[in-house]
Motif scaffolding. Structure first.
Motif, mmCIF file in Angstrom:
data_model
loop_
_atom_site.group_PDB
_atom_site.id
_atom_site.type_symbol
_atom_site.label_atom_id
_atom_site.label_comp_id
_atom_site.label_asym_id
_atom_site.label_seq_id
_atom_site.Cartn_x
_atom_site.Cartn_y
_atom_site.Cartn_z
ATOM 1 N N SER A 44 38.882 30.187 -18.356
ATOM 2 C CA SER A 44 37.566 30.396 -18.964
ATOM 3 C C SER A 44 36.432 29.962 -18.036
ATOM 4 O O SER A 44 35.421 30.674 -17.896
ATOM 5 C CB SER A 44 37.475 29.652 -20.302
ATOM 6 O OG SER A 44 37.641 28.263 -20.111
ATOM 7 N N GLY A 47 36.213 32.349 -14.938
ATOM 8 C CA GLY A 47 35.552 33.595 -15.283
ATOM 9 C C GLY A 47 34.044 33.424 -15.384
ATOM 10 O O GLY A 47 33.268 34.281 -14.927
ATOM 11 N N LEU A 48 33.627 32.309 -15.961
ATOM 12 C CA LEU A 48 32.195 32.053 -16.131
ATOM 13 C C LEU A 48 31.497 31.881 -14.779
ATOM 14 O O LEU A 48 30.485 32.535 -14.496
ATOM 15 C CB LEU A 48 31.999 30.807 -16.994
ATOM 16 C CG LEU A 48 30.560 30.345 -17.217
ATOM 17 C CD1 LEU A 48 29.749 31.420 -17.931
ATOM 18 C CD2 LEU A 48 30.549 29.051 -18.028
ATOM 19 N N GLY A 51 31.468 35.021 -12.576
ATOM 20 C CA GLY A 51 30.489 35.979 -13.078
ATOM 21 C C GLY A 51 29.068 35.598 -12.705
ATOM 22 O O GLY A 51 28.268 36.449 -12.293
ATOM 23 N N ALA A 230 40.853 38.802 -15.556
ATOM 24 C CA ALA A 230 39.666 38.171 -16.136
ATOM 25 C C ALA A 230 38.592 37.949 -15.079
ATOM 26 O O ALA A 230 37.400 38.193 -15.316
ATOM 27 C CB ALA A 230 40.053 36.843 -16.780
ATOM 28 N N THR A 234 34.794 39.659 -15.115
ATOM 29 C CA THR A 234 33.574 38.847 -15.132
ATOM 30 C C THR A 234 32.767 39.025 -13.845
ATOM 31 O O THR A 234 31.530 39.015 -13.877
ATOM 32 C CB THR A 234 33.915 37.354 -15.325
ATOM 33 O OG1 THR A 234 34.853 36.947 -14.314
ATOM 34 C CG2 THR A 234 34.515 37.116 -16.689
ATOM 35 N N TYR A 235 33.445 39.219 -12.727
ATOM 36 C CA TYR A 235 32.727 39.480 -11.467
ATOM 37 C C TYR A 235 31.956 40.790 -11.566
ATOM 38 O O TYR A 235 30.778 40.872 -11.174
ATOM 39 C CB TYR A 235 33.707 39.538 -10.297
ATOM 40 C CG TYR A 235 33.051 39.912 -8.995
ATOM 41 C CD1 TYR A 235 32.396 38.962 -8.230
ATOM 42 C CD2 TYR A 235 33.066 41.240 -8.545
ATOM 43 C CE1 TYR A 235 31.761 39.313 -7.040
ATOM 44 C CE2 TYR A 235 32.448 41.601 -7.363
ATOM 45 C CZ TYR A 235 31.798 40.634 -6.605
ATOM 46 O OH TYR A 235 31.172 40.983 -5.441
ATOM 47 N N ILE A 237 30.898 42.313 -14.247
ATOM 48 C CA ILE A 237 29.775 42.175 -15.170
ATOM 49 C C ILE A 237 28.627 41.404 -14.528
ATOM 50 O O ILE A 237 27.453 41.785 -14.624
ATOM 51 C CB ILE A 237 30.235 41.481 -16.463
ATOM 52 C CG1 ILE A 237 31.211 42.398 -17.230
ATOM 53 C CG2 ILE A 237 29.038 41.110 -17.351
ATOM 54 C CD1 ILE A 237 31.837 41.731 -18.419
ATOM 55 N N GLY A 238 28.982 40.301 -13.858
ATOM 56 C CA GLY A 238 27.931 39.497 -13.209
ATOM 57 C C GLY A 238 27.199 40.258 -12.132
ATOM 58 O O GLY A 238 25.975 40.190 -12.027
#
Length: 246
Positions: A44, A47-48, A51, A230, A234-235, A237-238
């Motif tokens: 988690s 991923g944060l 991103g 994951a 997230t990458y 999306i970021g």
């Protein structure tokens, strides 16, 4: 008299050296939960921060987001475990009270029930009756709890320990990707973090598989594959949001 080394050890000492099967199972359960908590923290938080790092090169923004995710995740894990294990303990305590009440009100019925359980384990009727009487005289409640319900009244579920261990394991897991993405230079920040995270996931996969007696290869592939997916999502999306905002 036997000259075997174990024969010279007092019986009480020999008993103390052998952990109760329930305590061993409980420790393995906590260890397995700790590994899973650490894994959640790794995935988690990784991923944060990946991103956010894809959207900005600001170390302070990445550190703020990662730290907030770490704290929020640890608190969420602790609360979830506390509520869940509290419910489990309430159920266990109710079962202990119910069994104690039945032993007080219906001792002969409980004795026959115990004899039946011992016979089902392969003892003869006479041996079962004798063993039931001896076990009842020693500790009737503990005997019935273990044989009927698999409970040890001295080792009921501890919600505070569950909450603390979950929060700690999540924090330890979450700290790895946070450090891995903040320490390297900005140009290699994301690759270094991804490699560190995937290696950590492989390690937790090996450990969790060994604890559960499962195939190591499949456990590692699942964790590393899921973690990689994951991170990729997230990458993407970021990067998309960073480009749109920029």
């Amino acid at each position: 008299m036997s000259d075997a080394p174990w024969a010279r050890v007092p019986r009480s000492a020999r008993h103390r050296r052998e952990p109760h099967r329930g305590s061993v199972a409980a420790r393995l359960g906590w260890l397995r939960a700790g590994v899973m908590g650490a894994n959640d923290g790794i995935v988690s938080t990784a991923g944060l921060v990946v991103g956010v790092a894809a959207a900005t090169t600001s170390a302070s923004a990445i550190a703020t987001a990662g730290s907030a995710g770490l704290v929020a995740g640890a608190v969420s894990m602790a609360l979830g475990e506390y509520v869940s294990v509290s419910s489990q303990r309430d159920t266990e305590e109710a079962l202990v009270r119910q069994e104690a009440d039945e032993l007080a009100r219906l001792p002969e019925l409980e004795r026959r029930e115990l004899i039946g359980m011992l016979e089902a384990r392969g003892l003869s009727e006479a041996t079962s009756a004798r063993a039931a009487d001896e076990l009842t005289a020693h500790d009737a409640l503990a005997t019935h709890l273990e044989l009927e319900l698999g409970l040890d009244q001295d080792q009921l579920a501890d919600p505070w320990a569950a909450a603390g261990s979950s929060a700690l394991s999540f924090t330890v897991g979450a700290a790895l990707p946070l450090v891995a993405i903040l320490v390297p230079p900005a140009s290699v920040r994301i690759p270094v973090a991804v490699i560190a995270v995937l290696l950590a996931l492989a390690g937790t996969g090996v450990l969790s598989a060994r604890l559960g007696g499962a195939a190591v290869g499949r456990a590692v592939v699942r964790l590393v594959g899921g973690g990689a997916a994951a991170l990729a999502v997230t990458y993407a999306i970021g990067e998309a949001l960073g480009t749109a905002v920029g």
